[in-house]
Motif scaffolding. Structure first.
Motif, mmCIF file in Angstrom:
data_model
loop_
_atom_site.group_PDB
_atom_site.id
_atom_site.type_symbol
_atom_site.label_atom_id
_atom_site.label_comp_id
_atom_site.label_asym_id
_atom_site.label_seq_id
_atom_site.Cartn_x
_atom_site.Cartn_y
_atom_site.Cartn_z
ATOM 1 N N TRP A 1 -56.178 10.800 4.720
ATOM 2 C CA TRP A 1 -57.308 10.067 5.209
ATOM 3 C C TRP A 1 -58.457 10.353 5.777
ATOM 4 C CZ3 TRP A 1 -56.592 5.730 9.394
ATOM 5 C CH2 TRP A 1 -57.519 4.858 9.697
ATOM 6 N N ARG A 2 -59.572 10.329 5.109
ATOM 7 C CA ARG A 2 -61.057 10.583 6.014
ATOM 8 C C ARG A 2 -61.667 9.487 6.454
ATOM 9 N NH1 ARG A 2 -63.094 15.820 2.753
ATOM 10 N NH2 ARG A 2 -64.373 16.057 4.412
ATOM 11 N N ALA B 1 -64.747 9.808 7.860
ATOM 12 C CA ALA B 1 -66.152 9.927 7.592
ATOM 13 C C ALA B 1 -66.673 10.459 6.394
ATOM 14 C CB ALA B 1 -66.837 10.596 9.008
ATOM 15 N N GLU B 2 -67.816 10.773 6.148
ATOM 16 C CA GLU B 2 -68.280 11.314 4.890
ATOM 17 C C GLU B 2 -68.315 12.945 5.142
ATOM 18 O OE1 GLU B 2 -72.315 10.586 7.146
ATOM 19 O OE2 GLU B 2 -70.349 9.741 6.930
ATOM 20 N N THR B 3 -68.420 13.500 4.176
ATOM 21 C CA THR B 3 -68.347 15.006 4.099
ATOM 22 C C THR B 3 -69.634 15.496 4.504
ATOM 23 O OG1 THR B 3 -66.648 15.347 2.315
ATOM 24 C CG2 THR B 3 -67.940 17.180 2.613
ATOM 25 N N ILE B 4 -69.661 16.514 5.400
ATOM 26 C CA ILE B 4 -70.824 17.095 5.981
ATOM 27 C C ILE B 4 -71.675 18.122 4.933
ATOM 28 C CG2 ILE B 4 -71.780 18.663 7.808
ATOM 29 C CD1 ILE B 4 -69.311 17.811 9.494
ATOM 30 N N GLN C 1 -65.791 18.977 7.849
ATOM 31 C CA GLN C 1 -65.413 17.459 8.227
ATOM 32 C C GLN C 1 -66.161 17.649 9.499
ATOM 33 O OE1 GLN C 1 -61.248 18.083 7.513
ATOM 34 N NE2 GLN C 1 -61.383 16.026 6.423
ATOM 35 N N TYR C 2 -66.347 16.175 10.084
ATOM 36 C CA TYR C 2 -66.473 15.904 11.563
ATOM 37 C C TYR C 2 -65.440 16.062 12.216
ATOM 38 C CZ TYR C 2 -71.052 13.540 10.312
ATOM 39 O OH TYR C 2 -71.975 13.352 9.591
ATOM 40 N N PRO C 3 -65.470 16.482 13.649
ATOM 41 C CA PRO C 3 -64.425 16.872 14.286
ATOM 42 C C PRO C 3 -63.066 15.983 14.311
ATOM 43 C CG PRO C 3 -66.226 17.238 15.517
ATOM 44 C CD PRO C 3 -66.836 16.445 14.490
ATOM 45 N N GLU C 4 -63.403 14.381 14.443
ATOM 46 C CA GLU C 4 -62.477 13.496 14.302
ATOM 47 C C GLU C 4 -61.621 13.722 13.037
ATOM 48 O OE1 GLU C 4 -61.799 8.770 14.832
ATOM 49 O OE2 GLU C 4 -63.942 9.503 14.494
ATOM 50 N N ASP C 5 -62.338 13.869 11.917
ATOM 51 C CA ASP C 5 -61.643 14.285 10.975
ATOM 52 C C ASP C 5 -60.796 15.441 10.430
ATOM 53 O OD1 ASP C 5 -61.515 12.014 8.785
ATOM 54 O OD2 ASP C 5 -63.526 12.362 8.233
ATOM 55 N N LEU C 6 -61.426 16.481 11.347
ATOM 56 C CA LEU C 6 -60.789 17.800 11.203
ATOM 57 C C LEU C 6 -59.493 17.873 12.092
ATOM 58 C CD1 LEU C 6 -60.536 20.569 10.217
ATOM 59 C CD2 LEU C 6 -62.143 21.167 12.174
ATOM 60 N N GLU C 7 -59.623 17.124 13.248
ATOM 61 C CA GLU C 7 -58.005 16.772 13.985
ATOM 62 C C GLU C 7 -57.026 16.108 13.144
ATOM 63 O OE1 GLU C 7 -57.072 14.596 17.968
ATOM 64 O OE2 GLU C 7 -59.117 15.002 17.631
ATOM 65 N N GLN C 8 -57.615 14.950 12.484
ATOM 66 C CA GLN C 8 -56.756 14.335 12.020
ATOM 67 C C GLN C 8 -56.147 15.034 10.651
ATOM 68 O OE1 GLN C 8 -56.896 9.796 11.643
ATOM 69 N NE2 GLN C 8 -57.647 10.330 9.351
ATOM 70 N N THR C 9 -56.724 15.896 10.151
ATOM 71 C CA THR C 9 -56.388 16.728 9.036
ATOM 72 C C THR C 9 -55.310 17.703 9.498
ATOM 73 O OG1 THR C 9 -58.224 16.615 7.514
ATOM 74 C CG2 THR C 9 -56.995 18.410 7.302
ATOM 75 N N ILE C 10 -55.606 18.355 10.583
ATOM 76 C CA ILE C 10 -54.676 19.286 11.182
ATOM 77 C C ILE C 10 -53.508 18.799 11.396
ATOM 78 C CG2 ILE C 10 -54.212 20.920 12.965
ATOM 79 C CD1 ILE C 10 -57.393 21.778 12.700
ATOM 80 N N ARG C 11 -53.534 17.476 12.119
ATOM 81 C CA ARG C 11 -52.302 16.839 12.665
ATOM 82 C C ARG C 11 -51.514 16.219 11.125
ATOM 83 N NH1 ARG C 11 -54.863 12.860 15.245
ATOM 84 N NH2 ARG C 11 -54.661 11.132 13.460
ATOM 85 N N THR C 12 -52.020 15.989 10.452
ATOM 86 C CA THR C 12 -51.312 15.733 9.151
ATOM 87 C C THR C 12 -50.570 17.073 8.618
ATOM 88 O OG1 THR C 12 -52.861 13.819 8.668
ATOM 89 C CG2 THR C 12 -51.555 14.597 6.784
#
Length: 385
Positions: A379-380, A382-385, A54-65
């Motif tokens: 929620w993602r 961006a696309e998967t890296i 995941q892009y950093p913004e997505d990973l941050e959101q995943t961890i927060r969730t």
């Protein structure tokens, strides 16, 4: 003052359920998460496909969730399953333990058999279940209750029956000192100026308008125009004709209370009262964000009979029309179609919804819980890296 019986956590929050869960930090462990939960009766799997590439913004959101889900007041204990070096499971668990949560992490490594890991997890979960069974309820004030507001599969009746009735309930919860969080940024597009005008100050209004604009820009970057894509085919089949018609109906769920704060997906509000959370229109991801942001109960209007639930929060379904209730009554908690039939007013159905909220807060299972509807997705952006 209205009260309910809940489970007091070490950090002072209060839960209306007492779940023990298993949750993965990496998508490739989704299957093992479900298998781990099956080893101990009563344990709930919270499986998802995010966490890697995941892009950093997505990973941050995943961890927060993930933190908000495992640290939710409805959760008595949570077991994290991680994968390999650099997995955030241990880091998340360390942060949650500082806040008094009962959590544990197991990370799959090379040279370690899956059977050994499953046995370790089973032993921890058995102790966690025993601990949860010994936890006692205490009386809590309505001011400690947060509800989430969601809709799924709007039809032409949504903005006339179920959504304004939910708005009546939302306003009542806010008046009584509780918190109500309206979700789905896509469902405000076309009516965003109305919510912005209800902001408690210009800063909150500007922040709300910005998240709507940013959402539209992200969609445009993919080559799509969200305004021309709405209403969806399902909405049109239900009788909706324009984006504005859909959005005007959707924001009715927020009643008429002042907008106190705008928060990011899965972010806990700092203010009380009426809040807006930036979430997608996809029901499963939106409900997961509301739960991770602290909502103990979610109100969910539906014109299509969506059975969507949650692994950790009771979801109360409000049907929009009498025909839907006739066909799918086993999935509907409140029949707002009685407004159409002239049997009840919007205010009376709003009061019925509030009663359902208090019943759920005191342990009464919702239809989604009775059917073990436990959907979960993050929620993602961006696309998967």
């Amino acid at each position: 003052m209205k009260t309910f019986e809940g489970y007091r956590r070490a950090n002072g929050s209060i839960g209306v359920r007492n779940h023990v869960i298993v949750i993965n930090t990496a998508g490739e462990l989704a299957g093992l998460t479900k298998k781990m939960a099956q080893l101990v009766p009563g344990v709930i799997p919270v499986a998802h496909q995010a966490g890697k590439a995941q892009y950093p913004e997505d990973l941050e959101q995943t961890i927060r969730t993930l933190k908000g889900t495992a640290g939710h007041p409805n959760v008595s204990a949570a077991l994290f399953l991680g994968m390999g070096e650099g997995d955030p499971a241990e880091e998340i668990v360390s942060a949650l333990k500082k806040d008094g949560h009962h959590v544990h992490a197991i990370t799959f490594q090379k040279g370690q058999s899956i059977s050994v890991v499953l046995n370790e997890g089973k032993l921890w979960l058995e102790k966690a279940m025993e601990r949860s069974r010994n936890e006692q309820k205490e009386t809590a004030d309505i001011t400690e209750l947060t509800i989430g507001l969601e809709c799924g599969g709007s039809d032409a009746w949504s903005g006339i029956t179920a959504n304004p009735a939910i708005g009546v309930c939302s306003d009542a919860v806010v008046r009584d000192g509780g918190t109500s969080i309206l979700a789905e940024t896509t469902e405000a597009i076309g009516a965003e100026h109305i919510l912005a005008n209800r902001a408690v100050n210009p800063g909150v209004g500007e922040k709300f308008l910005k998240i709507v604009k940013d959402y539209e820009m992200r969609i445009r970057d993919t080559g799509e125009d969200i305004r021309s894509a709405n209403p969806t085919p399902g909405n049109m089949a239900g009788g909706l004709t324009t984006l504005e018609e859909k959005s005007l109906g959707c924001i009715k769920k927020g009643g008429n209370s002042p907008l106190m704060e705008v928060v990011a997906y899965a972010q806990k509000p700092a203010e009380k009262g009426f809040i807006f959370m930036d979430t997608p229109g996809y029901d499963v991801e939106s409900v997961a964000g509301l739960a991770a942001g602290g909502a103990q109960i979610v109100l969910f209007s539906t014109g299509k009979g969506s059975p969507t639930g949650s692994p950790i929060v009771p979801v109360i379904k409000i049907g929009t029309n009498p025909k839907l209730y006739e066909i799918m009554s086993e999935h509907i908690d409140v029949n707002a179609g009685k407004i159409i039939d002239g049997l009840n007013t919007i205010e009376e159905i709003g009061e019925e919804i509030y009663r359902k909220v208090m019943e759920a807060a005191n342990g009464a299972p919702t239809a989604a819980e009775k059917h073990n509807n436990q959907e979960f997705a993050i929620w993602r952006l961006a696309e998967t890296i």
